[in-house]
Structure formats: C-alpha cells, structure tokens
Write a protein that holds these residues in place. Sequence first.
Motif, PDB file in Angstrom:
ATOM      1  N   GLU A   1       0.837  -1.205   0.000  1.00 50.21           N
ATOM      2  CA  GLU A   1       0.000   0.000   0.000  1.00 50.21           C
ATOM      3  C   GLU A   1       0.870   1.253   0.000  1.00 50.21           C
ATOM      4  O   GLU A   1       0.554   2.245  -0.674  1.00 50.21           O
ATOM      5  CB  GLU A   1      -0.917   0.008   1.225  1.00 50.21           C
ATOM      6  N   ILE A   2       1.946   1.222   0.755  1.00 52.40           N
ATOM      7  CA  ILE A   2       2.874   2.356   0.795  1.00 52.40           C
ATOM      8  C   ILE A   2       3.532   2.538  -0.569  1.00 52.40           C
ATOM      9  O   ILE A   2       3.694   3.668  -1.050  1.00 52.40           O
ATOM     10  CB  ILE A   2       3.928   2.138   1.906  1.00 52.40           C
ATOM     11  N   GLN A   3       3.924   1.431  -1.198  1.00 49.64           N
ATOM     12  CA  GLN A   3       4.472   1.506  -2.561  1.00 49.64           C
ATOM     13  C   GLN A   3       3.476   2.151  -3.510  1.00 49.64           C
ATOM     14  O   GLN A   3       3.829   3.034  -4.307  1.00 49.64           O
ATOM     15  CB  GLN A   3       4.825   0.105  -3.068  1.00 49.64           C
ATOM     16  N   ASN A   4       2.229   1.728  -3.429  1.00 44.32           N
ATOM     17  CA  ASN A   4       1.194   2.257  -4.321  1.00 44.32           C
ATOM     18  C   ASN A   4       0.883   3.729  -4.031  1.00 44.32           C
ATOM     19  O   ASN A   4       0.476   4.464  -4.929  1.00 44.32           O
ATOM     20  CB  ASN A   4      -0.084   1.427  -4.196  1.00 44.32           C
ATOM     21  N   HIS A   5       1.071   4.130  -2.793  1.00 51.13           N
ATOM     22  CA  HIS A   5       0.822   5.527  -2.418  1.00 51.13           C
ATOM     23  C   HIS A   5       1.867   6.461  -3.024  1.00 51.13           C
ATOM     24  O   HIS A   5       1.587   7.619  -3.318  1.00 51.13           O
ATOM     25  CB  HIS A   5       0.814   5.663  -0.894  1.00 51.13           C
ATOM     26  N   PHE A   6       3.085   5.942  -3.194  1.00 51.13           N
ATOM     27  CA  PHE A   6       4.180   6.727  -3.782  1.00 51.13           C
ATOM     28  C   PHE A   6       4.779   5.955  -4.964  1.00 51.13           C
ATOM     29  O   PHE A   6       5.920   5.476  -4.880  1.00 51.13           O
ATOM     30  CB  PHE A   6       5.262   7.017  -2.742  1.00 51.13           C
ATOM     31  N   PRO A   7       4.056   5.800  -6.053  1.00 48.65           N
ATOM     32  CA  PRO A   7       4.542   4.981  -7.178  1.00 48.65           C
ATOM     33  C   PRO A   7       5.810   5.546  -7.823  1.00 48.65           C
ATOM     34  O   PRO A   7       6.531   4.814  -8.512  1.00 48.65           O
ATOM     35  CB  PRO A   7       3.366   5.002  -8.164  1.00 48.65           C
ATOM     36  N   GLU A   8       6.072   6.833  -7.605  1.00 48.50           N
ATOM     37  CA  GLU A   8       7.251   7.458  -8.206  1.00 48.50           C
ATOM     38  C   GLU A   8       8.531   7.163  -7.436  1.00 48.50           C
ATOM     39  O   GLU A   8       9.635   7.427  -7.917  1.00 48.50           O
ATOM     40  CB  GLU A   8       7.046   8.979  -8.298  1.00 48.50           C
ATOM     41  N   LEU A   9       8.394   6.613  -6.241  1.00 47.78           N
ATOM     42  CA  LEU A   9       9.562   6.359  -5.391  1.00 47.78           C
ATOM     43  C   LEU A   9      10.020   4.896  -5.485  1.00 47.78           C
ATOM     44  O   LEU A   9       9.207   3.990  -5.666  1.00 47.78           O
ATOM     45  CB  LEU A   9       9.242   6.689  -3.930  1.00 47.78           C
ATOM     46  N   LYS A  10      11.323   4.719  -5.346  1.00 49.06           N
ATOM     47  CA  LYS A  10      11.888   3.375  -5.355  1.00 49.06           C
ATOM     48  C   LYS A  10      11.770   2.767  -3.959  1.00 49.06           C
ATOM     49  O   LYS A  10      12.262   3.335  -2.977  1.00 49.06           O
ATOM     50  CB  LYS A  10      13.359   3.431  -5.788  1.00 49.06           C
ATOM     51  N   MET A  11      11.124   1.621  -3.880  1.00 48.67           N
ATOM     52  CA  MET A  11      10.987   0.883  -2.629  1.00 48.67           C
ATOM     53  C   MET A  11      11.211  -0.590  -2.918  1.00 48.67           C
ATOM     54  O   MET A  11      10.656  -1.131  -3.873  1.00 48.67           O
ATOM     55  CB  MET A  11       9.601   1.108  -2.012  1.00 48.67           C
ATOM     56  N   ILE A  12      12.009  -1.231  -2.094  1.00 48.95           N
ATOM     57  CA  ILE A  12      12.416  -2.611  -2.362  1.00 48.95           C
ATOM     58  C   ILE A  12      11.977  -3.518  -1.219  1.00 48.95           C
ATOM     59  O   ILE A  12      12.452  -3.382  -0.087  1.00 48.95           O
ATOM     60  CB  ILE A  12      13.946  -2.706  -2.529  1.00 48.95           C
ATOM     61  N   ILE A  13      11.057  -4.451  -1.511  1.00 53.69           N
ATOM     62  CA  ILE A  13      10.622  -5.431  -0.518  1.00 53.69           C
ATOM     63  C   ILE A  13      11.576  -6.622  -0.543  1.00 53.69           C
ATOM     64  O   ILE A  13      11.889  -7.159  -1.599  1.00 53.69           O
ATOM     65  CB  ILE A  13       9.178  -5.900  -0.794  1.00 53.69           C
ATOM     66  N   ASN A  14      12.033  -7.013   0.619  1.00 54.53           N
ATOM     67  CA  ASN A  14      12.973  -8.128   0.749  1.00 54.53           C
ATOM     68  C   ASN A  14      12.314  -9.265   1.533  1.00 54.53           C
ATOM     69  O   ASN A  14      12.039  -9.118   2.728  1.00 54.53           O
ATOM     70  CB  ASN A  14      14.250  -7.662   1.454  1.00 54.53           C
TER      71      ASN A  14
END
Length: 223
Positions: free
Chosen positions: A81-94
């Motif tokens: 949800e956080i990724q979808n809230h900021f689609p322009e930002l790079k976020m990496i789930i591990n």
Amino acid sequence: MFVLVRKVCNKLKVHLAINEINILYLKINKPDFYQTKRSNFGLISLIESDLYASWRQALTRNNTMTTKSRCFKIAEEKFKEIQNHFPELKMIINYDDEHVDLSMDIPKQDGVDFEINLNLQNEDELHLATAYIWCQFFSADSEELVDKFYQSVIGLINGEYRILQFVNGDKVYKTLLQKLNGLDWETIYTGYERWRMPWTKVEKNVIQNRTESKLIRTYKASS
C-alpha cells in the motif's frame, strides 16, 4: 464410558472425529494402560488431563502459526500500500532478509531526503527505522497500531510528520516522531531517550522530509 468421554470432550471444547473417539475409547479400556482399580472419577480426571494437555499443545501450535502468517500478510499488504501511495519512489521489498521476517528499504532519492527501513520482526512487531529514530509498533495484530504505523510512514515521507531531536554536543538526549495538529506538534512516538542532568542544555534538531529543515547538525539516535 463412551458417554463420559463425550462429556469430557465437550467440556474442553475439543471436536474429535469419530475415529479419534473410537481410538480413545479403546485406549481407555486397555488394562495395561490404565489400572483397573481406579475409580470412574479418577479415570475420567486422568482422561481429562491427557486431553487437555494435547488440546493446549495443538492450540498453541495453531495460534503461533496463525499469528505469524496473519501478521506477515498484514505487513506485506501495508508495504505494498505504501508503494502504491508513492509509485514514483523506489521501494524494495525483501522476502529473504536474514535478520527479520520481512523488510522494505526506501533509499535516499529525489523525494526522500534520508533512508527509511520498514520491517516485520519477531513475528508481530512492525518497525519504522531511520538514522534518526527507530519506532516499534507492537503488535501487528492490532488494527489501531497497524494504522498508526502506516500513517507514520506516509506522514514521514510526505513531510507531514517530522523527527525532533534534543541534542547537546555530540549526544542525542531525546528523539520524537511528531505530526502537526492544528498549530502544535503532537508527539506520536518517543523513539530514544537518554537521562541528562537538569542543568544540561539541549538544542532542537528537526528532520522533516521535503522541507528545508533548520538542522543544527545531524546525529544518529545511537550516538
């Protein structure tokens, strides 16, 4: 005897399959397993004790697995949800972090002035970590705390939340996560606190994303 076993099972709220009841019935009537001189009361007490111990063990295993899988799913959903809230930002789930159950790294980039790490550890602890504050939200089974975690991450990224440090020299004495409430800043989480003498003077160090912060200096909370 079969009726008495049924009553014990109902008392413990143990739902046994017919085959399991039959096996238990045979077990009770085996002369080498139970002493024939026991009274019905003593025999039923022993049966109840055996059933209760087995039931508790199974329930504990089931609850542990359920809590772990449920909290993992909650954390995963919130991270996405956080990724979808900021689609322009790079976020990496591990999914293979050797230290925690699940993590997501948000590196420093355009739109994020400092690194942020989110993670689930010890099965049901949600953590929000930066170089300036570390927040723990326990338990991930609590809808209220999960929402608090989510809002804190969103607020920290979009600049509606800030990190406030009280510092002296090279030491951090207190670190707060705050959100603007009207004209005042409301403390959401106290992330770090060091005992200090009453006469020790401290200055404020403000870290706020997407804002030209009036930094005194940047300290890590572990200093």
